[in-house]
Structures are given as structure tokens and as C-alpha cells.
Enzyme design. Structure first.
Site, PDB file in Angstrom:
ATOM      1  N   GLU A  94      -5.331  11.961 -40.350  1.00 41.36           N
ATOM      2  CA  GLU A  94      -3.975  11.273 -40.216  1.00 41.36           C
ATOM      3  C   GLU A  94      -4.272   9.824 -39.768  1.00 41.36           C
ATOM      4  O   GLU A  94      -5.332   9.295 -39.585  1.00 41.36           O
ATOM      5  CB  GLU A  94      -3.134  11.948 -39.211  1.00 41.36           C
ATOM      6  CG  GLU A  94      -3.547  11.571 -37.907  1.00 41.36           C
ATOM      7  CD  GLU A  94      -2.801  12.071 -36.631  1.00 41.36           C
ATOM      8  OE1 GLU A  94      -3.079  12.774 -35.856  1.00 41.36           O
ATOM      9  OE2 GLU A  94      -1.553  11.565 -36.666  1.00 41.36           O
ATOM     10  N   CYS A 107      -3.468   2.850 -37.023  1.00 44.26           N
ATOM     11  CA  CYS A 107      -4.775   3.751 -36.319  1.00 44.26           C
ATOM     12  C   CYS A 107      -5.150   4.726 -37.647  1.00 44.26           C
ATOM     13  O   CYS A 107      -4.349   5.262 -38.050  1.00 44.26           O
ATOM     14  CB  CYS A 107      -4.250   4.395 -35.227  1.00 44.26           C
ATOM     15  SG  CYS A 107      -5.404   5.491 -34.665  1.00 44.26           S
ATOM     16  N   CYS A 114     -14.436  16.465 -35.419  1.00 43.18           N
ATOM     17  CA  CYS A 114     -15.307  15.571 -34.537  1.00 43.18           C
ATOM     18  C   CYS A 114     -16.355  16.406 -33.874  1.00 43.18           C
ATOM     19  O   CYS A 114     -15.787  17.618 -33.517  1.00 43.18           O
ATOM     20  CB  CYS A 114     -14.527  14.820 -33.554  1.00 43.18           C
ATOM     21  SG  CYS A 114     -15.571  13.834 -32.624  1.00 43.18           S
ATOM     22  N   CYS A 118     -14.634  16.762 -27.077  1.00 42.90           N
ATOM     23  CA  CYS A 118     -14.293  16.466 -25.769  1.00 42.90           C
ATOM     24  C   CYS A 118     -13.120  17.482 -25.540  1.00 42.90           C
ATOM     25  O   CYS A 118     -12.342  18.014 -26.039  1.00 42.90           O
ATOM     26  CB  CYS A 118     -13.640  14.897 -25.853  1.00 42.90           C
ATOM     27  SG  CYS A 118     -14.708  13.797 -26.095  1.00 42.90           S
ATOM     28  N   CYS A 121      -9.158  16.755 -26.072  1.00 39.33           N
ATOM     29  CA  CYS A 121      -9.046  16.234 -27.536  1.00 39.33           C
ATOM     30  C   CYS A 121      -8.532  17.479 -28.551  1.00 39.33           C
ATOM     31  O   CYS A 121      -9.336  18.254 -28.723  1.00 39.33           O
ATOM     32  CB  CYS A 121      -9.930  15.454 -27.948  1.00 39.33           C
ATOM     33  SG  CYS A 121      -9.765  14.710 -29.407  1.00 39.33           S
ATOM     34  N   GLY A 163     -12.075  11.677 -35.465  1.00 37.19           N
ATOM     35  CA  GLY A 163     -13.346  11.576 -35.494  1.00 37.19           C
ATOM     36  C   GLY A 163     -14.186  10.547 -34.521  1.00 37.19           C
ATOM     37  O   GLY A 163     -13.385   9.585 -33.812  1.00 37.19           O
ATOM     38  N   GLU A 164     -15.500  10.370 -34.394  1.00 37.23           N
ATOM     39  CA  GLU A 164     -16.372   9.763 -33.697  1.00 37.23           C
ATOM     40  C   GLU A 164     -16.802   8.776 -34.749  1.00 37.23           C
ATOM     41  O   GLU A 164     -17.751   8.888 -35.585  1.00 37.23           O
ATOM     42  CB  GLU A 164     -17.032  10.197 -33.012  1.00 37.23           C
ATOM     43  CG  GLU A 164     -18.522   9.612 -32.231  1.00 37.23           C
ATOM     44  CD  GLU A 164     -17.902   8.037 -31.560  1.00 37.23           C
ATOM     45  OE1 GLU A 164     -17.198   8.426 -30.755  1.00 37.23           O
ATOM     46  OE2 GLU A 164     -18.063   7.187 -32.038  1.00 37.23           O
ATOM     47  N   SER A 195     -13.234   2.305 -31.452  1.00 39.48           N
ATOM     48  CA  SER A 195     -13.277   3.132 -30.323  1.00 39.48           C
ATOM     49  C   SER A 195     -14.359   4.165 -30.448  1.00 39.48           C
ATOM     50  O   SER A 195     -14.387   5.134 -31.207  1.00 39.48           O
ATOM     51  CB  SER A 195     -11.809   4.030 -29.989  1.00 39.48           C
ATOM     52  OG  SER A 195     -12.060   4.675 -28.830  1.00 39.48           O
ATOM     53  N   SER A 218     -14.518   4.902 -24.608  1.00 39.31           N
ATOM     54  CA  SER A 218     -13.365   6.051 -23.921  1.00 39.31           C
ATOM     55  C   SER A 218     -14.357   6.620 -22.880  1.00 39.31           C
ATOM     56  O   SER A 218     -15.115   7.321 -22.966  1.00 39.31           O
ATOM     57  CB  SER A 218     -13.242   7.075 -24.875  1.00 39.31           C
ATOM     58  OG  SER A 218     -12.555   6.954 -26.248  1.00 39.31           O
ATOM     59  N   LEU A 219     -14.075   6.243 -21.645  1.00 46.98           N
ATOM     60  CA  LEU A 219     -14.888   6.335 -20.542  1.00 46.98           C
ATOM     61  C   LEU A 219     -14.448   7.317 -19.877  1.00 46.98           C
ATOM     62  O   LEU A 219     -15.067   8.493 -19.662  1.00 46.98           O
ATOM     63  CB  LEU A 219     -14.795   5.049 -19.481  1.00 46.98           C
ATOM     64  CG  LEU A 219     -15.637   5.105 -18.210  1.00 46.98           C
ATOM     65  CD1 LEU A 219     -17.060   5.260 -18.873  1.00 46.98           C
ATOM     66  CD2 LEU A 219     -15.497   3.860 -17.276  1.00 46.98           C
ATOM     67  N   ASN A 294      -1.836  13.337 -23.247  1.00 41.66           N
ATOM     68  CA  ASN A 294      -1.037  13.943 -23.912  1.00 41.66           C
ATOM     69  C   ASN A 294      -1.250  15.612 -24.118  1.00 41.66           C
ATOM     70  O   ASN A 294      -2.768  16.085 -24.592  1.00 41.66           O
ATOM     71  CB  ASN A 294      -1.098  13.674 -25.425  1.00 41.66           C
ATOM     72  CG  ASN A 294      -0.705  12.042 -25.714  1.00 41.66           C
ATOM     73  OD1 ASN A 294       0.481  11.888 -25.325  1.00 41.66           O
ATOM     74  ND2 ASN A 294      -1.584  11.302 -25.847  1.00 41.66           N
ATOM     75  N   CYS A 337      -3.132   9.669 -31.454  1.00 38.38           N
ATOM     76  CA  CYS A 337      -4.011   9.856 -32.704  1.00 38.38           C
ATOM     77  C   CYS A 337      -4.640  11.034 -32.875  1.00 38.38           C
ATOM     78  O   CYS A 337      -5.401  11.316 -31.829  1.00 38.38           O
ATOM     79  CB  CYS A 337      -4.800   8.687 -32.880  1.00 38.38           C
ATOM     80  SG  CYS A 337      -4.032   7.015 -33.104  1.00 38.38           S
TER      81      CYS A 337
HETATM   82  N1  SAH Z   1     -13.835   9.537 -31.032  1.00 31.32           N
HETATM   83  C1  SAH Z   1     -13.383   7.998 -30.632  1.00 31.32           C
HETATM   84  C2  SAH Z   1     -12.339   7.412 -31.086  1.00 31.32           C
HETATM   85  C3  SAH Z   1     -11.110   8.423 -31.458  1.00 31.32           C
HETATM   86  S1  SAH Z   1     -10.239   9.377 -30.076  1.00 31.32           S
HETATM   87  C4  SAH Z   1     -13.164   8.101 -29.090  1.00 31.32           C
HETATM   88  O1  SAH Z   1     -13.349   9.010 -28.414  1.00 31.32           O
HETATM   89  O2  SAH Z   1     -13.155   6.856 -28.592  1.00 31.32           O
HETATM   90  C5  SAH Z   1      -9.193   8.034 -29.566  1.00 31.32           C
HETATM   91  C6  SAH Z   1      -8.771   7.958 -28.299  1.00 31.32           C
HETATM   92  O3  SAH Z   1      -7.919   9.179 -27.851  1.00 31.32           O
HETATM   93  C7  SAH Z   1      -9.842   8.142 -27.192  1.00 31.32           C
HETATM   94  O4  SAH Z   1      -9.777   6.928 -26.134  1.00 31.32           O
HETATM   95  C8  SAH Z   1      -9.747   9.541 -26.486  1.00 31.32           C
HETATM   96  O5  SAH Z   1     -10.258   9.392 -25.169  1.00 31.32           O
HETATM   97  C9  SAH Z   1      -8.050   9.645 -26.521  1.00 31.32           C
HETATM   98  N2  SAH Z   1      -7.788  10.947 -26.540  1.00 31.32           N
HETATM   99  C10 SAH Z   1      -8.283  12.189 -27.241  1.00 31.32           C
HETATM  100  N3  SAH Z   1      -7.570  13.082 -26.567  1.00 31.32           N
HETATM  101  C11 SAH Z   1      -6.466  12.648 -25.961  1.00 31.32           C
HETATM  102  C12 SAH Z   1      -5.173  13.278 -25.083  1.00 31.32           C
HETATM  103  N4  SAH Z   1      -5.116  14.761 -25.682  1.00 31.32           N
HETATM  104  N5  SAH Z   1      -4.380  12.802 -24.626  1.00 31.32           N
HETATM  105  C13 SAH Z   1      -4.531  11.316 -24.333  1.00 31.32           C
HETATM  106  N6  SAH Z   1      -5.662  10.730 -25.310  1.00 31.32           N
HETATM  107  C14 SAH Z   1      -6.558  11.225 -25.716  1.00 31.32           C
HETATM  108 FE1  SF4 Z   2     -14.235  13.202 -31.012  1.00 28.04          FE
HETATM  109 FE2  SF4 Z   2     -12.979  10.986 -29.748  1.00 28.04          FE
HETATM  110 FE3  SF4 Z   2     -11.811  13.351 -29.578  1.00 28.04          FE
HETATM  111 FE4  SF4 Z   2     -13.778  13.182 -28.362  1.00 28.04          FE
HETATM  112  S1  SF4 Z   2     -12.034  12.022 -27.954  1.00 28.04           S
HETATM  113  S2  SF4 Z   2     -13.419  14.812 -29.449  1.00 28.04           S
HETATM  114  S3  SF4 Z   2     -15.070  11.824 -29.539  1.00 28.04           S
HETATM  115  S4  SF4 Z   2     -12.145  12.097 -31.572  1.00 28.04           S
END
Ligand code: SAH
Ligand code: SF4
Length: 368
Positions: A94, A107, A114, A118, A121, A163-164, A195, A218-219, A294, A337
Site C-alpha cells: 500500500e 508514504c 518484512c 517487530c 507491527c 517493509g524494511e 525510516s 524506529s527506536l 495502533n 502505514c
Molecule cells: N521498516 C521501517 C519502515 C516501516 S515501519 C521501520 O520500521 O522504520 C514505519 C513506522 O511504523 C515505524 O516507525 C514503526 O515503528 C511504526 N509502526 C509499526 N507498527 C505500528 C503500530 N502498530 N502502531 C504504530 N506505529 C507502528
Molecule cells: Fe518491518 Fe518496520 Fe514493521 Fe518492523 S516496524 S516489522 S521493520 S515494517
């Protein structure tokens, strides 16, 4: 997909030079074709009015300019629009268009699924399928460009969808060069943000590129103990290694690093976490985006209450850190996203197994 013809979406100027040479055409055609595809957003050879009919026909016999197909769009009450693409049978990604008063933000995704997995996510719950090609990455932007209103608002690109991006380094870099190319889309690298979850060697490599986007990290945790559980690649490159790569990242004047911090109830949202975050990031030119989680049925975690969010933010602000709380846009059509495409993967297909559940032991380690 037309297998007999080659898709030129994603081709660099060098690739187009090779095509022009092959057709024994004059070199100035390269620029016309390149600008037609990326600046004018043309996808039909008949629209290339500057090429002349015989050349248009010869190009059309061998080449296409094919965008990834949109299979669904979702319009939210706040103006956010989400586009679901099917890049291969059953493989969906998307892109999101977020119109704001001063600018539009787009975005985009870089992979189908991915591999980082995480815990919080939805994308991370899907099996990693494949990297997107440069054409599939840039095609998301070109598709959304056409949907923007005519008024000249600035365009920001955030590479924060599924994706990463640093796991698909070469294709993302090719797409970045196409985005910024002066004869093409001509988007300033200052308006592009990538990111990452923290692939340290790739951050070091990115720092040496001629075209460098803004960096967002994404810390999401302040101790390795918690980050190991939330973002498994932390076991390979821990917080100290990640922050060292950030310190070494060259920052032009006025640029700063964005740190993203997804706030998760009782996991990373205590006052002690906020104070540790202040200390960890001392000395950085930075902004910290606080993102309340979220929630999703696939994610076994929840967002903190409002008072906990504000208490966390206050500690950062009291330390003179810019730390906006990013409220999800378009939450009536599925929030962050990547989440939409996550839900929209076909479920009955045996090639699309159900999402991976969180292991109970993981939740025990987080103390929830
Ligand atoms: N893979 C990369 C970029 C895509 S994720 C990364 O991890 O940075 C983009 C952002 O969405 C990241 O900062 C991640 O921490 C955040 N994200 C993922 N799942 C989420 C959720 N359930 N609620 C809020 N933010 C989320
Ligand atoms: Fe992949 Fe980013 Fe989601 Fe982590 S937060 S699973 S790195 S898309």
C-alpha cells in the site's frame, strides 16, 4: 503484465541510453523519454508528443511503461487516501497520500512483507515475500501524483510503508536516484525521509551515498532488554551500536534525525523510559515522534491512556526536545502505514499462510 515487452518503469537514464542506442536513435531522445516517464508521468507511448510517430511505434513494440495496478482505494474523512496495489498475484502493498494545508505527504512501501518481525507491527506478522523493484517503488509515487489536487503544494515522501527499506538497499537507492533526478521527478532529498528499524551496516553505507535522504530511526525502546523483544534485529545491532551509526551520519545544516517512538502501554511508556530517552539522545539534533500504538487484533499490545502519553511527552518537552504526538491519520480506514495491506492479504490462499502469532513467552518477557 505483458511478458513479451520490457517494462521501462524504474529504468535509469543509463538504461534508457542503452534502449536508445539499440534503436539507433539520437542521444537527445534519452532525455525526452526519461522526462516523459518521470517528470510528465506518461505511461502510453502515444502521449510522447515530442518523439514522432515512427519512434513511438518502435518503442511500443518492445517496451511498456507499466504501473503497479491499484486494486482498491480507501478515502478517509480527514482527506487521507490509501491505495492498495497488487504487485503479483496475491501480493499486496500500500501507499498513502496525506494531504495537508501546506504540503502533501506520500508514504510508500519497499517490500511485500518484512523480515524484521517487530512484535507491534502488522506488516511484521506477514511472511516476507519479496523486495519491490525500483519501478514498483517509484510507481507508487507516480500513481499518487496523479491523484493530487492541481494546486502547487510541496510534496514530501516518506519511506515508511510496508517493509524494511534497508533490507532492499539497491532497489531503494535506485528509486531514490529517480526521485531526485533533476530531469525527472526532481524531488529534493531534503523532502524525502527513510525510516529504518536499525540495520546498522546499511545506515553506514547510506551515509556515504551521493544522494542522502533524511533519516528516521524506529527506536521504540530505551533498553536492549525491551528492544530485543519488540524489534528482534536489536539482538544483532543493539541500541548503542545504532546510536553510534546515527552519530556518525553526516547531517547537513538544518537537518536533524527523527526518532520514532511507538508508545505501548506498560512496555515502554514509563517516566523512567522518558528520562532514559532524554539521556540516550542527548547531543543529537533531533525530533522525537511519539506514536501511540495502533492496535490490531494481530498485535497483542495496546496504546497507553491519554494521561500516560501526555506525561511521557511532558518529560521530553521539559528537556527542550521537539516531541509531537503523531495521531494516526485515516484511522477510520485502518491506521498506520502498512496495516491496511496487512489486513488485505488474501487469507484463503495456501500460498498466503495466516499471520504469525506472538509467542506467549515473548509476552512473559515483556511482563504483560
Ligand atoms: N521498516 C521501517 C519502515 C516501516 S515501519 C521501520 O520500521 O522504520 C514505519 C513506522 O511504523 C515505524 O516507525 C514503526 O515503528 C511504526 N509502526 C509499526 N507498527 C505500528 C503500530 N502498530 N502502531 C504504530 N506505529 C507502528
Ligand atoms: Fe518491518 Fe518496520 Fe514493521 Fe518492523 S516496524 S516489522 S521493520 S515494517
Amino acid at each position: 503484465m505483458d511478458a513479451s515487452r520490457t517494462n521501462l518503469l524504474g529504468a535509469s537514464q543509463e538504461d534508457i541510453s542503452a534502449v536508445v542506442e539499440e534503436l539507433k536513435e539520437a542521444p537527445f531522445r534519452v532525455r525526452q523519454i526519461f522526462a516523459g516517464i518521470y517528470r510528465r508521468g506518461l505511461s502510453d507511448w502515444d502521449q510522447f508528443s515530442d518523439l514522432g510517430k515512427p519512434l513511438r511505434q518502435r518503442l511500443g513494440q518492445q517496451y511498456t511503461i507499466e504501473y503497479p495496478p491499484v486494486i482498491k482505494t480507501f478515502h478517509s474523512g480527514d482527506g487521507t487516501r490509501r491505495y492498495l496495489f497488487e504487485v503479483s498475484p496475491g501480493q499486496r502493498i500500500e501507499a498513502v497520500l496525506i494531504p495537508e494545508r501546506q504540503r502533501d505527504t506520500v508514504c510508500i512501501s519497499t517490500q511485500v512483507g518484512c523480515a524484521v518481525e517487530c512484535l507491534f507491527c502488522v506488516t511484521g506478522k506477514l511472511p516476507m515475500r519479496r523486495n519491490l523493484s525500483p519501478g514498483e517503488i517509484i510507481g507508487q509515487i507516480l500513481t499518487l501524483q496523479k491523484e493530487r489536487s492541481r494546486e502547487e503544494k510541496r510534496l514530501n515522501i516518506v519511506i515508511m510503508g510496508m517493509g524494511e527499506p534497508l533490507h532492499n538497499y539497491d532497489n531503494v537507492m535506485k528509486a531514490l536516484r529517480l526521485m531526485t533526478h533533476p530531469s525527472g521527478m526532481s524531488i529534493s532529498p531534503r523532502r524525502i525521509t527513510l525510516s529504518t528499524s536499525g540495520v546498522v551496516p546499511a545506515i553506514e553505507r547510506l551515509a556515504r551515498e551521493p544522494v542522502v535522504p533524511n533519516l528516521a530511526i524506529s527506536l521504540n525502546a530505551t533498553t536492549d532488554e525491551v528492544r530485543d523483544v519488540l524489534i528482534p534485529i536489536n539482538k544483532k545491532w543493539n541500541i548503542a551500536a545504532l546510536l553510534q551509526a546515527c552519530r556518525d551520519f553526516p547531517l547537513e545544516r538544518r537537518r536533524r534525525i527523527t526518532f520514532e517512538y511507538v508508545l505501548i502501554d506498560r512496555v515502554n511508556d514509563t517516566p523512567a523510559d522518558a528520562r532514559r530517552l532524554v539521556d540516550l539522545l542527548a547531543g543529537f539534533r533531533k525530533k522525537i515522534n511519539l506514536i501511540p500504538l495502533n492496535s490490531d487484533p494481530w498485535v497483542p499490545l495496546k496504546a497507553p491512556d491519554e494521561d500516560r502519553i501526555l506525561a511521557f511527552q511532558k518529560i521530553l518537552i521539559d528537556n527542550r526536545i521537539t516531541a509531537p504526538v503523531r495521531r494516526p491519520r485515516g484511522d477510520d480506514i485502518s491506521a498506520a502505514c502498512g496495516m491496511l495491506a496487512g489486513r488485505e492479504q488474501p487469507r484463503a490462499d495456501p500460498h498466503n499462510p495466516p499471520p504469525r502469532p506472538a509467542r506467549p513467552s515473548t509476552l512473559v518477557r515483556l511482563g504483560i
